[in-house]
Design a protein around this motif. Structure first.
Motif, mmCIF file in Angstrom:
data_model
loop_
_atom_site.group_PDB
_atom_site.id
_atom_site.type_symbol
_atom_site.label_atom_id
_atom_site.label_comp_id
_atom_site.label_asym_id
_atom_site.label_seq_id
_atom_site.Cartn_x
_atom_site.Cartn_y
_atom_site.Cartn_z
ATOM 1 N N GLY A 1 0.816 -1.205 0.000
ATOM 2 C CA GLY A 1 0.000 0.000 0.000
ATOM 3 C C GLY A 1 0.855 1.261 0.000
ATOM 4 N N ARG A 2 1.910 1.267 0.810
ATOM 5 C CA ARG A 2 2.800 2.435 0.852
ATOM 6 C C ARG A 2 3.549 2.587 -0.466
ATOM 7 N NH1 ARG A 2 3.673 -0.135 5.827
ATOM 8 N NH2 ARG A 2 5.746 -0.872 5.195
ATOM 9 N N PHE A 3 3.980 1.459 -1.043
ATOM 10 C CA PHE A 3 4.663 1.474 -2.329
ATOM 11 C C PHE A 3 3.761 2.060 -3.420
ATOM 12 C CE2 PHE A 3 5.399 -0.965 -6.318
ATOM 13 C CZ PHE A 3 6.676 -0.517 -6.626
ATOM 14 N N ASP A 4 2.513 1.598 -3.477
ATOM 15 C CA ASP A 4 1.581 2.090 -4.494
ATOM 16 C C ASP A 4 1.309 3.584 -4.333
ATOM 17 O OD1 ASP A 4 1.276 -0.274 -5.861
ATOM 18 O OD2 ASP A 4 -0.476 -0.930 -4.727
ATOM 19 N N ARG A 5 1.115 4.023 -3.092
ATOM 20 C CA ARG A 5 0.803 5.434 -2.860
ATOM 21 C C ARG A 5 1.963 6.335 -3.287
ATOM 22 N NH1 ARG A 5 2.257 8.168 1.443
ATOM 23 N NH2 ARG A 5 2.488 6.294 2.739
ATOM 24 N N LEU A 6 3.179 5.978 -2.899
ATOM 25 C CA LEU A 6 4.337 6.795 -3.251
ATOM 26 C C LEU A 6 4.628 6.729 -4.752
ATOM 27 C CD1 LEU A 6 6.533 5.856 -0.183
ATOM 28 C CD2 LEU A 6 5.700 8.146 -0.720
ATOM 29 N N LEU A 7 4.380 5.567 -5.354
ATOM 30 C CA LEU A 7 4.611 5.424 -6.789
ATOM 31 C C LEU A 7 3.661 6.323 -7.580
ATOM 32 C CD1 LEU A 7 6.607 3.660 -8.369
ATOM 33 C CD2 LEU A 7 4.783 2.011 -8.698
ATOM 34 N N ALA A 8 2.407 6.348 -7.163
ATOM 35 C CA ALA A 8 1.438 7.211 -7.842
ATOM 36 C C ALA A 8 1.833 8.679 -7.711
ATOM 37 C CB ALA A 8 0.045 6.981 -7.255
ATOM 38 N N GLN A 9 2.335 9.075 -6.536
ATOM 39 C CA GLN A 9 2.775 10.461 -6.350
ATOM 40 C C GLN A 9 3.982 10.771 -7.230
ATOM 41 O OE1 GLN A 9 3.450 11.045 -2.151
ATOM 42 N NE2 GLN A 9 1.342 10.483 -1.594
ATOM 43 N N ALA A 10 4.905 9.799 -7.355
ATOM 44 C CA ALA A 10 6.101 10.014 -8.177
ATOM 45 C C ALA A 10 5.728 10.193 -9.640
ATOM 46 C CB ALA A 10 7.065 8.838 -8.012
ATOM 47 N N GLU A 11 4.757 9.424 -10.107
ATOM 48 C CA GLU A 11 4.350 9.518 -11.505
ATOM 49 C C GLU A 11 3.707 10.866 -11.822
ATOM 50 O OE1 GLU A 11 1.795 6.207 -11.990
ATOM 51 O OE2 GLU A 11 3.403 4.710 -11.982
ATOM 52 N N GLN A 12 3.081 11.469 -10.812
ATOM 53 C CA GLN A 12 2.421 12.755 -11.027
ATOM 54 C C GLN A 12 3.352 13.946 -10.825
ATOM 55 O OE1 GLN A 12 -0.709 13.014 -12.169
ATOM 56 N NE2 GLN A 12 -0.777 10.772 -12.270
ATOM 57 N N ALA A 13 4.499 13.721 -10.201
ATOM 58 C CA ALA A 13 5.399 14.829 -9.878
ATOM 59 C C ALA A 13 6.014 15.416 -11.143
ATOM 60 C CB ALA A 13 6.497 14.354 -8.925
ATOM 61 N N THR A 14 6.105 16.730 -11.178
ATOM 62 C CA THR A 14 6.718 17.426 -12.322
ATOM 63 C C THR A 14 8.111 17.937 -11.997
ATOM 64 O OG1 THR A 14 5.606 19.472 -11.644
ATOM 65 C CG2 THR A 14 4.492 18.091 -13.281
ATOM 66 N N ASP A 15 8.377 18.202 -10.714
ATOM 67 C CA ASP A 15 9.715 18.636 -10.313
ATOM 68 C C ASP A 15 10.652 17.433 -10.295
ATOM 69 O OD1 ASP A 15 11.562 20.721 -8.972
ATOM 70 O OD2 ASP A 15 11.599 19.011 -7.584
ATOM 71 N N ALA A 16 11.814 17.562 -10.960
ATOM 72 C CA ALA A 16 12.728 16.426 -11.117
ATOM 73 C C ALA A 16 13.215 15.902 -9.771
ATOM 74 C CB ALA A 16 13.910 16.822 -11.997
ATOM 75 N N ALA A 17 13.600 16.792 -8.863
ATOM 76 C CA ALA A 17 14.111 16.358 -7.564
ATOM 77 C C ALA A 17 13.027 15.673 -6.738
ATOM 78 C CB ALA A 17 14.688 17.552 -6.808
ATOM 79 N N GLU A 18 11.812 16.234 -6.761
ATOM 80 C CA GLU A 18 10.714 15.629 -6.018
ATOM 81 C C GLU A 18 10.349 14.267 -6.599
ATOM 82 O OE1 GLU A 18 7.512 15.436 -3.158
ATOM 83 O OE2 GLU A 18 9.531 16.283 -3.304
ATOM 84 N N ARG A 19 10.392 14.149 -7.922
ATOM 85 C CA ARG A 19 10.113 12.879 -8.592
ATOM 86 C C ARG A 19 11.108 11.815 -8.139
ATOM 87 N NH1 ARG A 19 7.535 11.025 -13.197
ATOM 88 N NH2 ARG A 19 8.629 9.449 -14.429
ATOM 89 N N ALA A 20 12.392 12.166 -8.107
ATOM 90 C CA ALA A 20 13.420 11.225 -7.661
ATOM 91 C C ALA A 20 13.212 10.838 -6.203
ATOM 92 C CB ALA A 20 14.803 11.842 -7.863
ATOM 93 N N ARG A 21 12.878 11.806 -5.358
ATOM 94 C CA ARG A 21 12.677 11.524 -3.935
ATOM 95 C C ARG A 21 11.529 10.548 -3.724
ATOM 96 N NH1 ARG A 21 9.591 12.568 0.207
ATOM 97 N NH2 ARG A 21 8.110 13.780 -1.040
ATOM 98 N N LEU A 22 10.434 10.743 -4.445
ATOM 99 C CA LEU A 22 9.259 9.886 -4.267
ATOM 100 C C LEU A 22 9.505 8.466 -4.786
ATOM 101 C CD1 LEU A 22 6.511 12.490 -5.207
ATOM 102 C CD2 LEU A 22 6.832 11.421 -2.965
ATOM 103 N N PHE A 23 10.176 8.350 -5.944
ATOM 104 C CA PHE A 23 10.536 7.008 -6.420
ATOM 105 C C PHE A 23 11.441 6.308 -5.410
ATOM 106 C CE2 PHE A 23 9.478 8.046 -10.992
ATOM 107 C CZ PHE A 23 8.599 6.997 -11.158
ATOM 108 N N ARG A 24 12.404 7.047 -4.859
ATOM 109 C CA ARG A 24 13.326 6.469 -3.881
ATOM 110 C C ARG A 24 12.573 6.031 -2.634
ATOM 111 N NH1 ARG A 24 16.628 10.188 -4.189
ATOM 112 N NH2 ARG A 24 15.982 11.531 -2.466
ATOM 113 N N ALA A 25 11.623 6.848 -2.180
ATOM 114 C CA ALA A 25 10.835 6.491 -1.001
ATOM 115 C C ALA A 25 9.980 5.254 -1.258
ATOM 116 C CB ALA A 25 9.957 7.671 -0.595
ATOM 117 N N ALA A 26 9.427 5.142 -2.476
ATOM 118 C CA ALA A 26 8.607 3.974 -2.814
ATOM 119 C C ALA A 26 9.434 2.694 -2.753
ATOM 120 C CB ALA A 26 7.993 4.153 -4.198
ATOM 121 N N LEU A 27 10.636 2.733 -3.322
ATOM 122 C CA LEU A 27 11.488 1.542 -3.320
ATOM 123 C C LEU A 27 11.992 1.210 -1.918
ATOM 124 C CD1 LEU A 27 13.550 2.137 -6.581
ATOM 125 C CD2 LEU A 27 11.706 0.498 -6.229
#
Length: 654
Positions: A101-127
């Motif tokens: 559940g946490r992986f899915d939530r963070l992954l969805a946020q990463a896919e929607q992120a437009t800022d490059a640094a925030e996108r990387a942070r969210l993918f990293r948090a999901a993994l």
């Protein structure tokens, strides 16, 4: 809600209560729990859970046994842990209490992120919420091939997209450890290899990046006989040109992880995970070469994929080999890998039904699927045209079932598994899968339970393989049983297998069973052929000619030969030409044990006695030198057959 519990499906299945691990040691209980967690807060039907637990051969008491497993989970986890619903069972789990559940939530946020640094942070948090490959200790092929396979592919894609996001903000060195681990586990995954090269180059390690390409190229050539794909070659050219090896298409980086053609249920059309411990490098590499290359391509022409049929007896690992090969060549089919089981709950599936599901997998809405067979076939072939797709057709019954499903486009390929050879399937190469060599079996056993454990009892390991008849399924079962019982010595299990009367009982674990696997082939032949198969197993001789089989069965030689040939085509018998003796037929040891079980269940005592009497009469009437008496009475036939005791001597061959 289960407020004091935390669950994990990535890596080993874990349950923690207030931070302390709660053990779920029983394999069947873990299967049920994993199935419920993968669909948290949604109902899983009893039929689906029974399929996950026992596959296509559930016991008569399956529903009652399942209720017992649910009761046990409630006792361990709490009375409200598993909720009964009209359509089945469910676990109501807050998303933050489940790593998925946490992986899915963070992954969805990463896919929607437009800022490059925030996108990387969210993918990293999901993994970081995952512990690696999902469901590694859940022994259910059905679950692994369905929801588990889909989750594994999402996790792999997420890892690669995380690397893209990190490299987009210049963090090339930071992604190297995780990318190296991914490439080590999936050495033929070219999308991961290309990202590793880009990361090395971006970290200022140009020589290492080029060396990685050369190692990958040599590995692909040596093991698979193929060249690197377009993505890997593109990364190499970027580095050679001194350019930044970015994505070939600017929009690729921002593509959502899950965006693809509409997909049908994963159990039907997602490729199951590859089983690393069952690698057979030489036959696997040969099959890959045959699949991807023409035997003798003309100079200057492009190599085209083809249709390949893997055939062999029950338990030789046809599906496992097909899945491993499909994973190995996946980069050569970027538009899709479609996996279809052709054997349904009630027998072979109709080709038209499979075609409808395939066209839906290729993006057609169910309401738009033609009902007329010709239009349906034309649509299917049109959808495959100019696309690079590999279709795995598993468990084909006959040529008529498979022929409409084969792609006509030269850009596609098909890999078919079947017990029979399917000799009239035009334009197809046929590969027979046989038994393991001793070295292969020892290697597989070592991969499963650890090479140190095998090395410590080499004689017992070799005896185990002999008792298994070098059958891959039997070796896999033995490995699984030893893995489940680390306190057992190999000699202990070998001793249990010595008693033939119980050997097939011992060769079963979880949903794997040699007896059940052989039963599928047994049920696929006609009743008269099944009777011949059963009764001929009573002959205590290494092999026999048609003449003896005909006498034993009381049938004409020509009709008996037809029976024997059809049984051989289904790999229930083996046939060899012996100089001076002609064609002789024999049983694999485990197949003989199965046939003996069936004859004592289905044939009368009189039929069994007559079979042996007739066979002995044929031996003694042979024009060749007189044979010695048989070495022992077949079980249950009595000690005074033909008026005298059975002497412990072998029959001489004729």
């Amino acid at each position: 809600m289960l407020d004091d519990l935390q669950f994990g499906v990535f890596g080993p299945l874990t349950v923690r209560r207030n931070g302390h691990v709660t053990e779920i040691p029983q394999a069947k209980h873990r299967i049920v729990l994993a199935a419920l967690l993968l669909r948290a807060n949604r109902a899983v039907t009893q039929e689906e859970l029974i399929q996950h637990l026992w596959g296509d051969e559930p016991p008569l008491t399956a529903r009652k046994t399942l209720q017992g497993y649910i009761a046990r989970l409630r006792k361990v986890l709490g009375p409200d842990a598993v909720v009964s619903r009209s359509s089945g069972y469910a676990m109501d789990v807050d998303g933050d209490r489940l790593d998925l559940g946490r992986f899915d939530r963070l992954l969805a946020q990463a896919e929607q992120a437009t800022d490059a640094a925030e996108r990387a942070r969210l993918f990293r948090a999901a993994l970081d919420e995952t512990g690696g490959t999902p469901l590694v200790d859940v022994p259910s092929e059905n679950l692994q091939q369905g929801d588990g396979a889909a989750l594994l592919e999402r996790w792999l894609n997420a890892t690669e997209h995380w690397a893209d996001a990190e490299m987009a903000i210049g963090r090339h060195a930071e992604v190297l450890p995780r990318l190296k681990a991914l490439v080590c586990e999936h050495p033929f995954r070219e999308s991961a290899l290309s990202r590793l090269m880009r990361a090395l180059y971006g970290a200022g390690r140009q020589a290492d990046a080029l060396a990685t390409y050369q190692e990958a190229r040599q590995l692909l050539d040596r093991e698979l006989g193929v060249d690197p794909g377009e993505e890997l070659r593109g990364a190499h050219q970027h580095i050679l040109g001194g350019l930044h090896p970015a994505q070939d298409r600017p929009d690729q980086e921002a593509a959502p992880v899950g965006r693809a053609l509409p997909a049908p249920p994963a159990a039907l059309f997602s490729l199951p995970p590859s089983l690393a411990e069952f690698a057979r490098p030489r036959p696997e590499a040969d099959i890959v070469r045959r699949l991807l290359q023409d035997p003798a391509p003309a100079e200057g022409t492009q190599l085209h994929p083809k249709t390949l049929t893997l055939h062999g007896g029950a338990g030789v690992g046809k599906t496992t080999m097909a899945v491993r090969v499909a994973h190995a060549v996946s980069d050569h089919f970027p538009d899709g890998l479609l996996y279809v089981e052709l054997e349904g709950e009630r027998g072979p599936r109709q080709a038209a039904d499979v075609l409808r599901e395939l066209v839906c997998a290729l993006g057609v809405l169910p309401s738009d699927v033609p009902r007329e067979p010709g239009a349906l076939l034309a649509l299917y072939r049109g959808l495959l045209s100019h696309r690079r797709i590999l279709i795995v057709l598993d468990g084909a019954a006959n040529e008529a079932q498979v022929r409409p499903l084969l792609p006509s486009s030269a850009t596609c390929a098909a890999l078919v598994t079947s017990v029979a050879m399917l000799p009239t399937l035009g334009g197809t190469e046929h590969v027979r899968l046989g038994l393991l060599t001793t070295a292969e079996a020892l290697d597989i056993l070592g991969r499963m339970i650890g090479p140190e454990r095998v090395a410590a009892e080499q004689d017992a390991a070799r005896e185990l393989i002999e008792r298994c008849g070098a059958l891959p399924l039997a070796v896999r079962i033995v490995g699984a049983r030893l893995l489940e019982r680390p306190h057992w010595q190999l000699a202990q299990l070998s001793s249990r297998l010595r008693l033939e009367a119980r050997r097939l009982d011992e060769l079963a674990v979880g949903e794997l069973s040699v007896r059940d696997s052989l039963a599928l082939s047994y049920r696929s032949v006609e009743a008269s052929e099944r009777r011949a198969f059963r009764l001929l197993s009573l002959l205590e001789m290494p092999s026999f000619p048609v003449r003896v089989a005909a006498a034993a069965l009381g049938l004409p030689a020509d009709r008996t030969e037809e029976f024997l040939e059809r049984l051989t085509a289904r790999h229930l018998l083996e046939a060899d030409f012996v100089a001076g003796s002609g064609v002789r037929f024999s049983f694999h040891p485990l197949v003989r044990l199965f046939a003996r079980e069936r004859t004592f269940d289905e044939d009368s005592v009189h039929s069994r006695h007559e079979t042996v009497r007739n066979a002995l009469r044929a031996w003694y009437d042979s024009p060749a030198r007189p044979p010695a008496p048989p070495r022992a009475a077949p079980p249950g036939l009595g000690p005074t057959l033909l008026g005298g005791p059975w002497a412990p001597v072998e029959l001489s061959p004729v």
